[in-house]
Design a protein around this motif. Structure first.
Motif, PDB file in Angstrom:
ATOM      1  N   VAL A 146       0.696  -1.100  -0.081  1.00 42.45           N
ATOM      2  CA  VAL A 146      -0.095  -0.452  -0.051  1.00 42.45           C
ATOM      3  C   VAL A 146       0.790   0.890   0.111  1.00 42.45           C
ATOM      4  CG1 VAL A 146      -1.942   1.055   1.656  1.00 42.45           C
ATOM      5  CG2 VAL A 146      -1.903  -1.240   1.277  1.00 42.45           C
ATOM      6  N   LYS A 147       0.512   2.027  -1.273  1.00 38.75           N
ATOM      7  CA  LYS A 147       2.016   3.079  -1.414  1.00 38.75           C
ATOM      8  C   LYS A 147       0.936   4.824  -1.262  1.00 38.75           C
ATOM      9  CE  LYS A 147       4.220   3.021  -4.236  1.00 38.75           C
ATOM     10  NZ  LYS A 147       4.914   2.882  -6.456  1.00 38.75           N
ATOM     11  N   SER A 148       1.733   5.893  -0.691  1.00 37.72           N
ATOM     12  CA  SER A 148       0.853   6.765  -1.208  1.00 37.72           C
ATOM     13  C   SER A 148       0.659   7.503  -2.369  1.00 37.72           C
ATOM     14  CB  SER A 148       1.209   8.162  -0.156  1.00 37.72           C
ATOM     15  OG  SER A 148       0.576   8.878   0.129  1.00 37.72           O
ATOM     16  N   ASP A 149      -0.901   8.408  -2.865  1.00 33.07           N
ATOM     17  CA  ASP A 149      -0.640   8.892  -3.423  1.00 33.07           C
ATOM     18  C   ASP A 149       0.563   9.838  -4.382  1.00 33.07           C
ATOM     19  OD1 ASP A 149      -1.709  10.571  -2.467  1.00 33.07           O
ATOM     20  OD2 ASP A 149      -4.112  10.366  -3.973  1.00 33.07           O
ATOM     21  N   GLY A 150       0.831  10.460  -2.841  1.00 33.00           N
ATOM     22  CA  GLY A 150       1.834  11.430  -3.090  1.00 33.00           C
ATOM     23  C   GLY A 150       1.091  13.076  -2.854  1.00 33.00           C
ATOM     24  N   ASN A 151      -0.200  13.262  -2.680  1.00 33.28           N
ATOM     25  CA  ASN A 151      -1.517  13.967  -2.162  1.00 33.28           C
ATOM     26  C   ASN A 151      -1.215  14.154  -1.090  1.00 33.28           C
ATOM     27  OD1 ASN A 151      -1.230  15.047  -4.531  1.00 33.28           O
ATOM     28  ND2 ASN A 151      -2.749  13.549  -4.896  1.00 33.28           N
ATOM     29  N   ILE A 152      -0.121  14.519  -0.051  1.00 28.31           N
ATOM     30  CA  ILE A 152      -0.590  14.433   1.667  1.00 28.31           C
ATOM     31  C   ILE A 152      -1.463  15.208   2.241  1.00 28.31           C
ATOM     32  CG2 ILE A 152       0.666  14.329   3.983  1.00 28.31           C
ATOM     33  CD1 ILE A 152       0.901  12.284   1.450  1.00 28.31           C
TER      34      ILE A 152
END
Length: 208
Positions: A146-152
């Motif tokens: 599970v990874k972050s989409d970068g939009n924190i």
């Protein structure tokens, strides 16, 4: 009421078994769906033949799903999600998301989301091993990143919006409607059952 099961209907019974069930469950679900028939002398004589046929079908299905399980065990899935600064997800990873991801990686395979057994909600980025029960005696384990989409998002935004995320209903092992529910519904007068099934939803409106 005694019925002979013509098909597997887990967890109630397997094909070839004769079992006592509630009359409403038999009349309103099992018999109309072709899953069972009333047990009589003729049907009892067919029991052994039905059992053998069911065993052959189950053997074929088990072989098929074991092949799928072997492929799933080799998969490395990735799911991208919105997160906060600490890696906490906006919502959680669902069974449906995992099932869809597997189907995208395996041609011609349809995964029932109920076969995915998430033991604890997946609410943080990271690596997970998700167990699956594809068929009786056939288990698999899929590797999930599970990874972050970068939009924190800020933690405050995650907390505010987390309660608005739609979640899937709890997964149970039952694969058929509840016997008690069907029996209870069958005891209603036919007019009330018809009203219950056909009554449109009424949307409430606020006066200005």
């Amino acid at each position: 009421m005694k019925v002979l099961f013509l098909k597997d209907n887990l967890p109630t019974a397997m094909a070839g078994e004769i079992k006592e069930v509630k009359p409403g469950f038999a009349r309103n679900f099992l018999i109309p769906q072709g899953i069972a028939e009333l047990a009589n002398r003729s049907s009892i004589e067919r029991v052994e033949k039905l059992r053998k046929q069911a065993e052959v079908r189950r053997g074929e299905m088990k072989t098929k799903w074991q092949t799928v399980a072997n492929e799933i065990n080799l998969l490395n899935l990735e799911i991208v999600a919105q997160t906060g600064p600490t890696g906490k997800l906006f919502g959680s990873v669902t069974n449906s998301q995992i099932a869809s991801s597997i189907e995208e990686n395996l041609d011609g395979v349809t995964i029932d989301r109920r076969s995915i057994r998430i033991t604890q909600p997946i609410k943080m980025i990271g690596s997970y091993k998700v167990p699956m029960k594809l068929f009786e005696g056939v288990d698999a384990e899929v590797n999930l990143l599970v990874k972050s989409d970068g939009n924190i998002m800020t933690e405050e935004m995650v907390e505010i919006t987390e309660g608005k995320v739609e979640t899937e209903p709890e997964i149970t092992d039952e694969e058929s409607p509840s016997e008690d529910l069907i029996e209870e519904k069958s005891e209603l007068p036919s007019e009330e059952v018809e009203k219950e099934e056909s009554a449109p939803e009424i949307e409430s409106s606020e006066e200005e």
